[in-house]
Write an enzyme that holds these catalytic residues in place. Structure first.
Site, mmCIF file in Angstrom:
data_model
loop_
_atom_site.group_PDB
_atom_site.id
_atom_site.type_symbol
_atom_site.label_atom_id
_atom_site.label_comp_id
_atom_site.label_asym_id
_atom_site.label_seq_id
_atom_site.Cartn_x
_atom_site.Cartn_y
_atom_site.Cartn_z
ATOM 1 N N CYS A 241 41.229 51.526 33.036
ATOM 2 C CA CYS A 241 42.683 51.362 32.888
ATOM 3 C C CYS A 241 43.288 52.083 31.687
ATOM 4 C CB CYS A 241 43.028 49.877 32.822
ATOM 5 S SG CYS A 241 42.683 49.034 34.377
ATOM 6 N N ARG B 143 33.566 53.386 34.448
ATOM 7 C CA ARG B 143 34.623 54.390 34.453
ATOM 8 C C ARG B 143 35.081 54.680 33.019
ATOM 9 N NH1 ARG B 143 38.223 51.893 39.347
ATOM 10 N NH2 ARG B 143 37.409 49.939 38.505
HETATM 11 N N1 NAD Z 1 40.018 47.088 37.073
HETATM 12 C C1 NAD Z 1 40.839 46.454 36.256
HETATM 13 O O1 NAD Z 1 40.423 45.841 35.276
HETATM 14 C C2 NAD Z 1 42.325 46.439 36.542
HETATM 15 C C3 NAD Z 1 43.125 45.513 35.897
HETATM 16 C C4 NAD Z 1 44.487 45.506 36.164
HETATM 17 C C5 NAD Z 1 45.035 46.425 37.037
HETATM 18 N N2 NAD Z 1 44.217 47.343 37.638
HETATM 19 C C6 NAD Z 1 44.835 48.276 38.602
HETATM 20 O O2 NAD Z 1 44.550 47.804 39.914
HETATM 21 C C7 NAD Z 1 44.380 48.900 40.812
HETATM 22 C C8 NAD Z 1 43.027 48.801 41.489
HETATM 23 O O3 NAD Z 1 42.042 48.899 40.489
HETATM 24 P P1 NAD Z 1 40.498 48.531 40.742
HETATM 25 O O4 NAD Z 1 39.827 48.623 39.446
HETATM 26 O O5 NAD Z 1 40.421 47.293 41.548
HETATM 27 O O6 NAD Z 1 40.076 49.775 41.669
HETATM 28 P P2 NAD Z 1 38.721 49.937 42.475
HETATM 29 O O7 NAD Z 1 38.482 51.385 42.532
HETATM 30 O O8 NAD Z 1 37.690 49.024 41.940
HETATM 31 O O9 NAD Z 1 39.087 49.394 43.932
HETATM 32 C C9 NAD Z 1 39.905 50.025 44.840
HETATM 33 C C10 NAD Z 1 39.417 49.735 46.248
HETATM 34 O O10 NAD Z 1 40.351 50.264 47.173
HETATM 35 C C11 NAD Z 1 39.608 50.784 48.281
HETATM 36 N N3 NAD Z 1 40.470 51.712 49.025
HETATM 37 C C12 NAD Z 1 40.816 52.991 48.716
HETATM 38 N N4 NAD Z 1 41.653 53.470 49.660
HETATM 39 C C13 NAD Z 1 41.865 52.483 50.549
HETATM 40 C C14 NAD Z 1 42.639 52.373 51.714
HETATM 41 N N5 NAD Z 1 43.394 53.364 52.161
HETATM 42 N N6 NAD Z 1 42.599 51.198 52.400
HETATM 43 C C15 NAD Z 1 41.835 50.172 51.973
HETATM 44 N N7 NAD Z 1 41.079 50.225 50.860
HETATM 45 C C16 NAD Z 1 41.106 51.371 50.156
HETATM 46 C C17 NAD Z 1 38.384 51.396 47.637
HETATM 47 O O11 NAD Z 1 37.336 51.575 48.577
HETATM 48 C C18 NAD Z 1 38.061 50.348 46.569
HETATM 49 O O12 NAD Z 1 37.190 49.356 47.072
HETATM 50 C C19 NAD Z 1 44.564 50.170 39.974
HETATM 51 O O13 NAD Z 1 45.914 50.568 40.052
HETATM 52 C C20 NAD Z 1 44.261 49.685 38.561
HETATM 53 O O14 NAD Z 1 44.900 50.461 37.589
HETATM 54 C C21 NAD Z 1 42.872 47.356 37.423
#
Ligand code: NAD
Length: 435
Positions: A261, A329
């Site tokens: 993030c 990451r």
């Molecule tokens: N990881 C954190 O700590 C955190 C905290 C707050 C906010 N966020 C935000 O949340 C969002 C998601 O982050 P994350 O860490 O969970 O990402 P991630 O990469 O862990 O998960 C994303 C998921 O989406 C899936 N995906 C991609 N395209 C898709 C589609 N078209 N249909 C269905 N599934 C699909 C991927 O296979 C993956 O499993 C980002 O915008 C991030 O900035 C993350």
């Protein structure tokens, strides 16, 4: 309530599981068929403390299900969460293709009123773009809500179940009322559900992350200056942090912020400013200082070995970008591994949870060991890059026996400088004396 979550990663899976835990009927959708298969078999695809218990319980109660079918997801949920990636694009902006692609598909499929909730971290104005992308494909009534997520990996379940605040950005009373009903069980202790417009909600997330990255970066600069003037950053940190206006948290110096993030969110906010002819001077500095901080241990290692790195072996403790997660990451360790390999060194690594993910990136170019001490066997130095608890009180005698020479480069300030010096180590940490 019937909930669908599109994107079942760190945020989506925790969101889906915790919403199921509070009694909702949740269907999680992901494009990754292998991941969905694993989850259907009851395997949690990520390491997140306490998630497995809730995951198993809710699957068993049939409140938590998984599918690769977006059609099923849209059929199922009255509230549809988007927890999709928003990675850094080439120009530093947030890549909205996942979110807007999903919005378009949703527009093509919805048959009745839905609330589409954006949980991904997205630039200001994205709710309008999502609304437009859906509206282009349908005449069915819907609302788009911005509901940024503040969970921390490693504490994600606790953060979701007991959030300090919930931010809901929407102008629709119907959507707000559904969201309040959904989140009511999570704020029984009185923490607020903050209702605001979509743009303010979107910016709240970036402002929070950019502020935290700035706080870390500020302390890294203070730590570097401590070394110049012979001050001890641990003492300065405590002296500052006891001022309630400053607070004790996020004052620990280290080898730069990483993770999924902060790096991308700081850059995306900076880029959003540029797009509107506004220069975020503070963020400019934060990005630059963090890039330098990531290299700090490598420069010290080069200095210590007088540039003679080729053929040496380094043990690395900690690969995840922080403890209690398997997420690598933008982890500082990755940068160090790349640098050491490029200089002809051998690298032996240990992490309690993140080794499988690192193996996907580095394959057999480095050695993975199953015990933290094995990483130090015949190594010229130990490098510490993640502050997992198990690294805090090692057996220094074992370490001395296993290392070729007693040398530690600690990017997380795990040990007392005087204690470790008495043990006979050369010890380089951040913002404290080097001996
Ligand atoms: N990881 C954190 O700590 C955190 C905290 C707050 C906010 N966020 C935000 O949340 C969002 C998601 O982050 P994350 O860490 O969970 O990402 P991630 O990469 O862990 O998960 C994303 C998921 O989406 C899936 N995906 C991609 N395209 C898709 C589609 N078209 N249909 C269905 N599934 C699909 C991927 O296979 C993956 O499993 C980002 O915008 C991030 O900035 C993350």
């Amino acid at each position: 309530m019937k909930i669908s979550v599109i994107g079942t990663g760190y945020v989506g899976l925790v969101t889906g599981t915790c919403l199921a835990e509070s009694g909702n009927d949740v269907l999680c959708i992901d494009i990754d068929a292998h991941k969905v298969q694993q989850m259907q078999k009851g395997v949690v695809p990520i390491y997140e403390p306490h998630l497995d218990v809730l995951f198993q319980r809710n699957i068993k109660a049939n409140r938590l299900n998984f599918s690769i079918s977006l059609d099923e997801g849209l059929e199922h949920g009255e509230i549809i969460f988007l927890a999709l990636p928003t990675p850094e694009d080439e120009d530093g902006s947030a890549d909205l293709s996942y979110v807007l692609g999903a919005a378009k598909e949703i527009g093509k499929r919805i048959q009745n009123y839905k609330v589409i909730v954006d949980k991904s971290t997205v630039p200001v104005g994205t709710a309008n773009k999502v609304t437009a992308a859906i509206a282009q494909e349908t005449t069915v009534d819907f609302d788009v809500v911005s509901n940024p997520e503040f969970l921390r990996e490693g504490f994600a379940v606790d953060d979701f179940l007991k959030p300090e605040r919930i931010v809901i950005g929407s102008g629709s009373e119907r959507a707000i009322s559904l969201m309040q009903k959904l989140y009511k069980p999570f704020v029984r202790s009185g923490n607020p559900i903050l209702i605001m417009d979509e743009r303010s909600a979107e910016l709240t997330k970036y402002a929070a992350n950019a502020f935290l990255a700035t706080k870390i970066t500020f302390m890294n600069e203070i730590a570097n200056f401590c070394e110049k003037v012979g001050a001890d950053v641990d003492k300065v940190r405590v002296g500052m942090g006891t001022d309630s206006r400053i607070g004790k948290r996020f004052l620990f110096p280290g080898i730069g912020y990483g993770g999924s993030c902060f790096p991308k969110d700081v850059k995306a906010l900076h880029k959003s400013g540029n797009d509107l002819d506004y220069t975020f001077n503070i963020l400019d500095a934060v990005i630059k200082v963090n890039d330098i901080q990531k290299t700090i241990l490598i420069s010290r290692i080069e200095q210590y070995f007088k540039g003679d790195i080729k053929g040496r072996t380094f043990g690395i403790w900690g690969l995840a970008f922080k403890p209690e997660t398997d997420d690598i990451r933008e982890a500082p360790a990755l940068y160090m591994i790349e640098e050491l390999l490029s200089k002809g060194a051998q690298v032996h690594v240990f992490d309690p949870e993140a080794m499988a993910n690192v193996k996907k990136k580095f394959g057999d170019s480095i050695v993975y060991v199953q015990n933290m001490y094995d990483a130090t066997d015949n190594a010229d130095a130990l490098i510490i890059s993640t502050e997992w608890s198990i690294f805090r009180t090692p057996d220094f005698n074992t370490l001395k026996k296993r290392l070729k020479q007693p040398v530690i480069f600690d990017g997380r300030n795990l040990y007392d400088v005087d204690d470790i010096t008495k043990e006979g180590f050369y010890y380089s940490s951040i913002g404290r004396k080097r001996v």
